[in-house]
Design a protein around this motif. Structure first.
Motif, mmCIF file in Angstrom:
data_model
loop_
_atom_site.group_PDB
_atom_site.id
_atom_site.type_symbol
_atom_site.label_atom_id
_atom_site.label_comp_id
_atom_site.label_asym_id
_atom_site.label_seq_id
_atom_site.Cartn_x
_atom_site.Cartn_y
_atom_site.Cartn_z
ATOM 1 N N PHE A 1 23.171 6.132 -2.025
ATOM 2 C CA PHE A 1 23.080 7.558 -2.562
ATOM 3 C C PHE A 1 24.462 8.141 -2.828
ATOM 4 O O PHE A 1 24.734 9.251 -3.387
ATOM 5 C CB PHE A 1 22.528 8.325 -1.006
ATOM 6 N N SER B 1 23.043 8.052 3.774
ATOM 7 C CA SER B 1 21.913 7.116 4.423
ATOM 8 C C SER B 1 22.591 6.155 5.377
ATOM 9 O O SER B 1 23.594 5.420 5.247
ATOM 10 C CB SER B 1 21.068 6.548 3.487
ATOM 11 N N PRO B 2 21.905 6.338 6.790
ATOM 12 C CA PRO B 2 22.703 5.322 7.664
ATOM 13 C C PRO B 2 22.274 3.805 7.411
ATOM 14 O O PRO B 2 23.055 2.889 7.648
ATOM 15 C CB PRO B 2 21.916 5.625 9.086
ATOM 16 N N ILE C 1 15.933 6.445 -5.849
ATOM 17 C CA ILE C 1 14.741 6.187 -5.151
ATOM 18 C C ILE C 1 13.676 5.843 -6.154
ATOM 19 O O ILE C 1 12.592 4.884 -5.776
ATOM 20 C CB ILE C 1 14.381 6.898 -4.155
ATOM 21 N N GLY D 1 10.950 2.057 -2.937
ATOM 22 C CA GLY D 1 10.947 3.717 -2.828
ATOM 23 C C GLY D 1 11.807 4.160 -1.946
ATOM 24 O O GLY D 1 11.958 5.283 -1.705
ATOM 25 N N LYS D 2 12.836 3.179 -1.448
ATOM 26 C CA LYS D 2 13.851 3.753 -0.448
ATOM 27 C C LYS D 2 15.007 3.047 -0.793
ATOM 28 O O LYS D 2 15.448 2.041 -1.477
ATOM 29 C CB LYS D 2 13.501 3.155 0.765
ATOM 30 N N PRO E 1 18.896 1.436 1.115
ATOM 31 C CA PRO E 1 19.392 0.587 -0.032
ATOM 32 C C PRO E 1 18.611 -0.285 -0.460
ATOM 33 O O PRO E 1 17.480 -0.692 0.225
ATOM 34 C CB PRO E 1 20.747 0.106 0.750
ATOM 35 N N ASP F 1 15.700 -3.074 1.379
ATOM 36 C CA ASP F 1 15.429 -3.031 2.788
ATOM 37 C C ASP F 1 16.788 -3.657 3.757
ATOM 38 O O ASP F 1 17.027 -4.717 3.272
ATOM 39 C CB ASP F 1 14.345 -3.546 3.414
ATOM 40 N N THR G 1 17.313 -4.677 6.534
ATOM 41 C CA THR G 1 17.358 -5.822 7.009
ATOM 42 C C THR G 1 16.933 -7.284 6.403
ATOM 43 O O THR G 1 17.487 -8.260 6.855
ATOM 44 C CB THR G 1 15.961 -5.712 8.233
ATOM 45 N N TYR H 1 16.446 7.337 14.240
ATOM 46 C CA TYR H 1 16.396 7.625 12.762
ATOM 47 C C TYR H 1 15.572 9.054 12.795
ATOM 48 O O TYR H 1 15.995 9.793 11.846
ATOM 49 C CB TYR H 1 16.201 6.383 12.002
HETATM 50 N N1 LIG Z 1 13.678 0.152 6.489
HETATM 51 C C1 LIG Z 1 14.901 0.763 5.500
HETATM 52 C C2 LIG Z 1 15.028 2.126 5.563
HETATM 53 C C3 LIG Z 1 15.567 2.889 4.470
HETATM 54 C C4 LIG Z 1 15.377 4.383 4.549
HETATM 55 O O1 LIG Z 1 14.615 5.051 5.349
HETATM 56 N N2 LIG Z 1 16.059 5.041 3.464
HETATM 57 C C5 LIG Z 1 15.859 6.560 3.279
HETATM 58 C C6 LIG Z 1 17.146 7.228 3.407
HETATM 59 S S1 LIG Z 1 18.037 7.057 4.959
HETATM 60 C C7 LIG Z 1 15.205 6.748 1.930
HETATM 61 O O2 LIG Z 1 15.416 5.993 0.888
HETATM 62 N N3 LIG Z 1 14.358 7.405 1.918
HETATM 63 C C8 LIG Z 1 13.727 7.959 0.596
HETATM 64 C C9 LIG Z 1 12.331 8.263 0.762
HETATM 65 O O3 LIG Z 1 11.675 8.008 1.770
HETATM 66 O O4 LIG Z 1 11.771 8.620 -0.059
HETATM 67 C C10 LIG Z 1 15.995 -0.164 5.325
HETATM 68 O O5 LIG Z 1 16.487 -0.577 6.656
HETATM 69 O O6 LIG Z 1 16.900 -0.141 4.301
#
Ligand SMILES: N[C@@H](CCC(=O)N[C@@H](CS)C(=O)NCC(=O)O)C(=O)O
Length: 234
Positions: free
Chosen positions: A7, A17-18, A41, A47-48, A50, A61, A63, A101
């Motif tokens: 981001f 984002s953590p 995203i 859709g998320k 990193p 993801d 992990t 989180y």
């Molecule tokens: N399980 C994922 C979680 C990643 C996540 O939650 N990213 C959030 C930002 S903190 C995101 O991109 N959210 C966008 C959305 O949900 O639309 C990981 O470990 O990378």
């Protein structure tokens, strides 16, 4: 070279984002060359953020990015840890990612004042006539998600109890160690640092910041990790 979709720095943090901060630290620890790039995203495989791009392959993801670095590049992020320490490290990591989180999301996205000075900036590129609609719909969706998770069903006082215990648990595991489980840095340190620096930012008015400030070891640890991994923020 690996590319990390981010981001970007925000709120006085290396990234909004953590999970991106965690992955950035894991990549630094791995020693595999990488560079950060702005992510989107809408184009992310899950859709998320990193996700990373590695030689034409996209891995989403944090992990699974860690597991990719372990399997493809032979990195052992938990080198030198006993099996008990490895277990504790994984458990602490997942407690932060799957429970704390959602407290962070509640504080930043569902609190009107914090939302206005923080995440609202992500919607600036959307033209004003529809921006308000989209903001309302995204925040409503998040409220539903936090309710579905379960945290959103608790009162503020109950959320405070859970958050304080979670933060105290991390502080207790850390104790006087240099890193989470002892003298060796491990994979979960990336997550602990990412969450602690996120909670400690004075950018937002949050109850969890005061909770972390009660644990001097967590504050000093976060400073040490910041100096090592994100010296540009000093
Ligand atoms: N399980 C994922 C979680 C990643 C996540 O939650 N990213 C959030 C930002 S903190 C995101 O991109 N959210 C966008 C959305 O949900 O639309 C990981 O470990 O990378």
């Amino acid at each position: 070279m690996i590319k990390l979709a981010t981001f970007g720095p925000a709120f006085g943090l290396p990234d909004a984002s953590p999970f991106v901060v965690k992955t950035d630290v894991l990549l630094q620890l791995s020693g595999v060359p990488y560079e950060r790039m702005p992510g989107d995203i809408r184009k992310a495989p899950k859709g998320k953020l990193p996700y990373i791009e590695d030689d034409g392959q996209r891995i989403p993801d944090s992990t699974f990015i860690r597991i990719h670095l372990e399997t493809k590049y032979g990195v052992d992020f938990d080198k030198g840890l006993s099996t008990t320490q490895r277990g504790i490290a994984w458990a602490v990591e997942k407690m932060l990612e799957d429970q704390l989180y959602w407290v962070v999301i509640t504080e930043r996205w569902l609190d009107d004042a914090n939302f206005a000075k923080g995440p609202a900036m992500f919607f600036k590129p959307i033209p004003p006539p529809i921006r308000g609609l989209i903001v309302r719909s995204v925040r409503k969706g998040l409220r539903r998600t936090v309710h579905g998770h379960g945290l959103g069903r608790h009162s503020q006082a109950e959320i405070d109890v859970i958050a304080a215990r979670t933060i105290a648990a991390v502080a207790n595991v850390l104790g006087d160690n240099e890193f989470l489980t002892g003298p060796n840095i491990c994979g979960a340190d990336a997550t602990v640092y990412a969450f602690m620096i996120g909670l400690l930012t004075p950018y937002f008015e949050t109850r969890t910041r005061a909770m972390v400030l009660q644990h001097q070891n967590l504050v000093a640890y976060t400073e040490r990790m910041k100096r090592r991994f994100h010296p540009e923020l000093q």
